[in-house]
Scaffold this motif. Sequence first.
Motif, PDB file in Angstrom:
ATOM      1  N   ASP A  37      37.830  43.018  43.387  1.00  0.00           N
ATOM      2  CA  ASP A  37      36.745  42.793  42.305  1.00  0.00           C
ATOM      3  C   ASP A  37      36.090  44.102  42.052  1.00  0.00           C
ATOM      4  O   ASP A  37      35.272  43.358  41.843  1.00  0.00           O
ATOM      5  N   THR A 251      44.949  43.357  38.917  1.00  0.00           N
ATOM      6  CA  THR A 251      44.168  44.151  37.789  1.00  0.00           C
ATOM      7  C   THR A 251      43.783  43.618  36.818  1.00  0.00           C
ATOM      8  O   THR A 251      43.693  42.275  36.645  1.00  0.00           O
ATOM      9  N   CYS A 252      42.724  44.343  35.599  1.00  0.00           N
ATOM     10  CA  CYS A 252      42.181  42.883  35.237  1.00  0.00           C
ATOM     11  C   CYS A 252      43.325  44.088  32.819  1.00  0.00           C
ATOM     12  O   CYS A 252      43.385  45.479  33.383  1.00  0.00           O
ATOM     13  N   SER A 253      42.827  43.187  31.894  1.00  0.00           N
ATOM     14  CA  SER A 253      42.818  43.646  30.915  1.00  0.00           C
ATOM     15  C   SER A 253      44.377  44.078  30.836  1.00  0.00           C
ATOM     16  O   SER A 253      44.211  44.740  29.670  1.00  0.00           O
ATOM     17  N   TRP A 264      42.646  39.793  29.926  1.00  0.00           N
ATOM     18  CA  TRP A 264      41.604  39.141  30.564  1.00  0.00           C
ATOM     19  C   TRP A 264      41.965  39.802  32.274  1.00  0.00           C
ATOM     20  O   TRP A 264      42.906  40.119  32.854  1.00  0.00           O
ATOM     21  N   ASP A 265      40.908  39.442  32.874  1.00  0.00           N
ATOM     22  CA  ASP A 265      40.285  40.378  34.239  1.00  0.00           C
ATOM     23  C   ASP A 265      40.798  38.832  35.795  1.00  0.00           C
ATOM     24  O   ASP A 265      40.240  37.877  35.313  1.00  0.00           O
ATOM     25  N   TYR A 266      41.798  38.973  35.976  1.00  0.00           N
ATOM     26  CA  TYR A 266      42.115  38.495  36.578  1.00  0.00           C
ATOM     27  C   TYR A 266      42.115  39.131  38.357  1.00  0.00           C
ATOM     28  O   TYR A 266      42.354  38.095  39.572  1.00  0.00           O
ATOM     29  N   ARG A 267      40.878  39.582  38.558  1.00  0.00           N
ATOM     30  CA  ARG A 267      40.842  40.305  39.872  1.00  0.00           C
ATOM     31  C   ARG A 267      39.491  38.933  40.679  1.00  0.00           C
ATOM     32  O   ARG A 267      39.230  39.657  42.141  1.00  0.00           O
ATOM     33  N   GLU A 327      31.551  37.738  31.538  1.00  0.00           N
ATOM     34  CA  GLU A 327      32.372  38.880  31.164  1.00  0.00           C
ATOM     35  C   GLU A 327      31.780  39.779  29.896  1.00  0.00           C
ATOM     36  O   GLU A 327      30.805  39.602  28.900  1.00  0.00           O
ATOM     37  N   VAL A 344      36.547  42.671  31.280  1.00  0.00           N
ATOM     38  CA  VAL A 344      35.973  42.743  33.272  1.00  0.00           C
ATOM     39  C   VAL A 344      35.713  41.461  33.074  1.00  0.00           C
ATOM     40  O   VAL A 344      33.876  41.374  31.971  1.00  0.00           O
ATOM     41  N   ASN A 346      35.280  37.304  33.319  1.00  0.00           N
ATOM     42  CA  ASN A 346      35.609  36.577  33.400  1.00  0.00           C
ATOM     43  C   ASN A 346      35.099  35.041  31.991  1.00  0.00           C
ATOM     44  O   ASN A 346      34.102  34.445  33.181  1.00  0.00           O
ATOM     45  N   ASN A 578      48.836  40.814  33.721  1.00  0.00           N
ATOM     46  CA  ASN A 578      48.378  41.686  34.733  1.00  0.00           C
ATOM     47  C   ASN A 578      49.413  41.416  35.531  1.00  0.00           C
ATOM     48  O   ASN A 578      50.713  40.478  35.853  1.00  0.00           O
TER      49      ASN A 578
END
Length: 618
Positions: A37, A251-253, A264-267, A327, A344, A346, A578
Amino acid sequence: MERYPAIADHGLIGDLQTAALVTTGGVVDWFCCPRFDSPSIFASLLDPDRGGHCSISPAGEECVSRQLYLPDTAILVTRFMSPTGVGEVLDFMPIEDPEVETAHHRLIRFLRVVRGEMSFDIVCAPRFDYGRQSHELEMTDGPAIFHADHTDLTVRSLSPLERRGEDVYSSVHLKAGEVGGIMLESAVLGRRGDMTVPLLTNMFEETVTFWRDWLSRSTYRGRWREAVNRSAITLKLLTYAPTGALVAAPTCSLPEQVGGERNWDYRYTWVRDASFSVSALLGLGFDDEAARFIHWLNDRIEQEAAGESARPLKIMYRIDGSSDLDEVSLDHFAGYRGSSPVRVGNGAADQVQLDIYGEAMGAIHLATHHGYGTTSRGWRDRLGLVYWVCDHWDQPEEGIWETRGGRQDFVYGRLMCWVALDRALRLAGDLGWPLDLPRVRAQRDRIYEQVMSQGWSDRRKAFVQHYGAEVLDASLLLMPREGFIDGKDPAWLSTLDAMTSELVSDSLVYRYDPGASPDGLRGSEGTFSMCTFWYIDALSRAGRLDEARLTFDKMLTYGNHLSLYGEEIGPTGEQLGNFPQAFTHLGLINAAINLDYQLDHGPRSGGLNLAALGFTIQ
């Protein structure tokens, strides 16, 4: 360098604290450091002009590339084939004391020619802090050092490095049996020595040993070992070893619809996703990994109880357990193939999603019976969560899909509140732990009666997404798995038939129909791969084993060349969202384990249901 390679045209490497994506063309186009992250160092995946990259590519001739993992490892091999030669780049991150948090990480790009001869260009062009921060480049007699405000990146090479603006470049011509390559290091302490072939070889051999020793602990001996083992390695790569937390993706976005806003940001660690991983990990025999996450989860419950939070758990956290997830949009980034905004952080972090309490208690219940869940002393801390659910389950919420179209009385949220109370009752009954049994049992049964009456549509002959709606929702595929209803109950079978008719397209499953149930966002999305694995599980519990197996085998064809999956699959089979997605890979493992069991022990369904598979029967 291809400006925007397909999402599927990537492999994943990592060292259990961070990870990188490598394209089939030999480009590292996503790398955050020192943690999953952290801000990016390479992010050309989201903007090829501003994001930064590290590439190793054949010079001066057209090549065909192929990519594979070294068997039973997370070492990625990218092969370049031309009329004059065949070369390989072996990408990996050495793993040393992974449970000790550190800013020092190494990314190795080991180059060799195995036939003929080839020339290669090597470029390292970092862009720190999502391309927002400038850097200074120091060239020495040995390594090159990129200096940024909070991060230094040292580049060592087996061939001479030269400056090109604020980036470094190297060219190398190799014959069969000769090697080259570079090593990227963050936060180097002490002497920055030269890189040697014995050094690279030693790190390569140690990394091979780590991954093969780890995978040898798997107890899975079922029908789909290759796919299950790759999914297990992927889950391990997405686990932050110092805390045991599992990120949803590295990853994000990356977009759910190319050109759309569902980015979306999934980290981060979702309580839901990571809780589901416990059954997958325990099912494969990786008890230590399951125990590490349960410890992290218990710490979060105690953290919230000791603070002033209105709820006993947030839906997601950073991998260290903090909850700073503001976010923001990176407006200077173009986004993957023009998919903006690039986000980045959420903004869903503060949503009310009632299902997480069921997933958390389900994981604690399962792990406790394996000797890892909680202790009698720790149980007292869990009571606050259980009694909170007793008092707050009957309220609108945003739901599992984190919709931004307003709160509803989602049936899945009610289902998982039932699970939270049911598992608490089971633990108290099995272990003799204290619990206000009449109170918890009464609320559990109230939830059951409410779902059966208000979550059921007589017109649809199915359980629906939320009270008062006629919309179907694939999250309810978990109803039999969680023990709320039997997999062969007539009410469930008619629900399954309705979902097959409306949400399933050539074996792939949509989460819901956003046109019929607006979620507050523009555009559409692909089929949701986790839901497809839930569908397979539901088919197997309904006794429709031939359909379940065919659907599973068809789903395996949608993985990329490395058997990696993103979040969704588009209309032409492309990976979306992602990548790779932990939710999907743990779903594959759970579906494989249950389908293996049902095929070995359950009655066969008597053949394929051709109508369910889309055939018209005259």
